[in-house]
Design an enzyme around this catalytic site. Structure first.
Site, mmCIF file in Angstrom:
data_model
loop_
_atom_site.group_PDB
_atom_site.id
_atom_site.type_symbol
_atom_site.label_atom_id
_atom_site.label_comp_id
_atom_site.label_asym_id
_atom_site.label_seq_id
_atom_site.Cartn_x
_atom_site.Cartn_y
_atom_site.Cartn_z
ATOM 1 N N LYS A 30 71.648 45.151 -24.108
ATOM 2 C CA LYS A 30 71.996 44.878 -25.082
ATOM 3 C C LYS A 30 72.633 43.774 -26.208
ATOM 4 O O LYS A 30 72.613 44.120 -27.515
ATOM 5 C CB LYS A 30 73.739 45.138 -24.860
ATOM 6 N N LYS A 36 65.575 55.557 -21.391
ATOM 7 C CA LYS A 36 67.635 56.081 -20.844
ATOM 8 C C LYS A 36 68.154 56.955 -21.735
ATOM 9 O O LYS A 36 67.788 56.530 -23.161
ATOM 10 C CB LYS A 36 67.786 55.549 -20.716
ATOM 11 N N LYS A 64 73.567 57.411 -26.252
ATOM 12 C CA LYS A 64 74.170 57.772 -27.594
ATOM 13 C C LYS A 64 74.036 56.499 -28.601
ATOM 14 O O LYS A 64 74.495 57.088 -29.965
ATOM 15 C CB LYS A 64 75.768 57.814 -27.025
HETATM 16 P P1 AMP Z 1 78.353 55.170 -21.192
HETATM 17 O O1 AMP Z 1 77.774 55.951 -21.883
HETATM 18 O O2 AMP Z 1 77.148 54.112 -20.809
HETATM 19 O O3 AMP Z 1 79.665 54.806 -20.821
HETATM 20 O O4 AMP Z 1 78.294 56.056 -20.151
HETATM 21 C C1 AMP Z 1 79.621 56.687 -19.112
HETATM 22 C C2 AMP Z 1 78.604 57.254 -17.699
HETATM 23 O O5 AMP Z 1 77.205 58.508 -17.962
HETATM 24 C C3 AMP Z 1 78.064 56.623 -16.493
HETATM 25 O O6 AMP Z 1 77.631 56.846 -15.239
HETATM 26 C C4 AMP Z 1 76.669 56.187 -17.065
HETATM 27 O O7 AMP Z 1 75.991 55.823 -16.049
HETATM 28 C C5 AMP Z 1 76.100 57.602 -17.326
HETATM 29 N N1 AMP Z 1 74.556 57.724 -18.160
HETATM 30 C C6 AMP Z 1 74.857 57.775 -19.524
HETATM 31 N N2 AMP Z 1 73.545 57.282 -20.040
HETATM 32 C C7 AMP Z 1 73.341 58.271 -18.613
HETATM 33 C C8 AMP Z 1 71.597 58.907 -18.308
HETATM 34 N N3 AMP Z 1 70.541 59.260 -19.565
HETATM 35 N N4 AMP Z 1 71.393 59.742 -17.457
HETATM 36 C C9 AMP Z 1 72.103 59.623 -16.658
HETATM 37 N N5 AMP Z 1 73.879 59.150 -16.095
HETATM 38 C C10 AMP Z 1 74.007 58.058 -17.952
#
Ligand code: AMP
Ligand code: TRP
Length: 350
Positions: free
Chosen positions: A128, A211, A214
């Site tokens: 980041k 990956k 968002k």
């Molecule tokens: P975040 O949106 O970064 O707060 O992620 C929230 C949850 O979603 C966490 O458990 C991440 O590991 C999971 N997550 C986010 N992006 C992915 C992705 N592309 N594939 C699998 N899990 C994801």
């Protein structure tokens, strides 16, 4: 005597009641990655009858700039996404982090347990911050120690997350072990990451090495949980793939990142193994596979997006649910925080 090294023999979790905690940042819309890597499994764990606590981590979201009005909106939308994905506020605790002050308090205590050397190894911070580390907030650096507080504040034993969060859960274990060692106690459990299923790392639809996120500037790289059926189908049709037919076994996906990603997405949506998916589509090209995947994705995701729209029409009800969840969460968190202060030697005379 304190030590800087994580301890080899953590407290056995058998002494703690099985409890799940996980969180998602309300820093943008939810994606298919969040759904398959996290939300879908959050609902499954709840349905298995385990005690489940789920949190919209707004204090984590502000480690990078958030427009206040958008943050409020995104928090409500994410709450709607949890509920539409099957997290039932009557059976799981669902709340936003900032409504339970104990998170920030335990986060501070853990800032004094975690070592700089541990934080310097965190790959999410490096990703980041990139070359701009000097310009990042102090909060972004301390982020994983607040995450450890989220989990340990509830004595959670299991943390369902996507692959990218494994290192943070390992840091949580190190913090718990160091705290227990330094204060000669077995107060905190050492939680396990639960990284399960066919889609623990959903990749971008444009680039199979990145990956799905968002924060990707390209909307075509992801499926948002708010996308309608046409949009979902269009993004899958346009997803990067290759010219080869699908192989007969998963080994044949080696070196084909985009193909593997689409197979994994299919498998996770259909509750099948990737091996079963390739067995079914062996020899088919993407001209056949993509429309099948688009139909499946629309069938599974469009009920979620319409339920989110329905829930979002009543923001006051969402706020009420989050407030009630926060009260339930605080009732568990408070005594654990108080005991932590006491162990550390703080006077608690009121
Ligand atoms: P975040 O949106 O970064 O707060 O992620 C929230 C949850 O979603 C966490 O458990 C991440 O590991 C999971 N997550 C986010 N992006 C992915 C992705 N592309 N594939 C699998 N899990 C994801
Ligand atoms: N760091 C997680 C992410 O970006 C979100 C998070 C914060 C979390 N606190 C948590 C996940 C506690 C699991 C448990 O995905």
């Amino acid at each position: 005597m304190t030590t800087d090294a994580p301890q080899a023999t953590p407290t056995p979790n058998a002494a703690f009641k099985p409890r799940i905690f996980s969180g998602i940042q309300p820093s943008g819309g939810l994606t298919l990655g969040n759904y398959l890597g996290a939300l879908k499994r959050f609902a499954q764990k709840q349905d298995e009858g385990i005690e489940t606590i789920y949190c919209l981590v707004d204090l984590h979201a502000i480690t990078v700039w958030q427009d206040p009005e958008k943050l409020r909106q995104q928090t409500r939308e994410a709450a709607a996404g949890f509920i539409a994905s099957g997290v039932d506020p009557a059976r799981s605790i669902l709340f936003n982090q900032s409504q339970v002050g104990a998170h920030a308090e335990l986060g501070w205590l853990f800032n004094c347990v975690a070592r700089l050397g541990w934080m310097n190894r965190m790959t999410q911070f490096k990703d980041k911050a990139g070359k701009n580390a000097e310009k990042m907030s102090l909060g972004l650096y301390a982020y994983p120690s607040l995450m450890a507080a989220d989990i340990l504040l509830y004595h959670a034993t299991m943390v369902p997350v996507g692959e990218d969060q494994k290192q943070h859960v390992e840091l949580t274990r190190d913090i718990a072990a160091k705290f227990n060692h330094d204060f000669k106690t077995d107060f905190f459990p050492t939680p396990e990451p639960l990284i399960e299923g066919a889609a623990t790392r959903v990749m971008s639809l444009r680039d199979g090495t990145k990956k799905m996120s968002k924060s990707d500037p390209s909307d075509a790289s992801r499926i948002n949980l708010t996308d309608d059926a046409d949009m979902i189908a269009k993004k899958i049709r346009k997803a990067t793939s290759d010219a080869e037919p699908l192989p007969e076994s998963v080994e044949g996906l080696e070196g084909r990142a985009e193909a593997r990603n689409l197979v994994n997405i299919y498998a996770a949506l259909a509750d099948m193994s990737p091996a079963a998916v390739v067995a079914e589509y062996a020899g088919a090209g993407f001209g056949t596979f993509k429309p099948a995947l688009a139909d499946l994705a629309v069938a599974k995701l469009s009920p979620i997006s319409s339920e989110m729209t329905r829930l979002m029409a009543d923001p006051a009800e969402i706020d009420r649910v989050l407030g009630k969840g926060a009260e339930q969460a605080a009732a568990i968190a408070r005594p654990i925080l108080e005991k932590t202060y006491e162990i550390m030697g703080m006077i608690r005379s009121r």
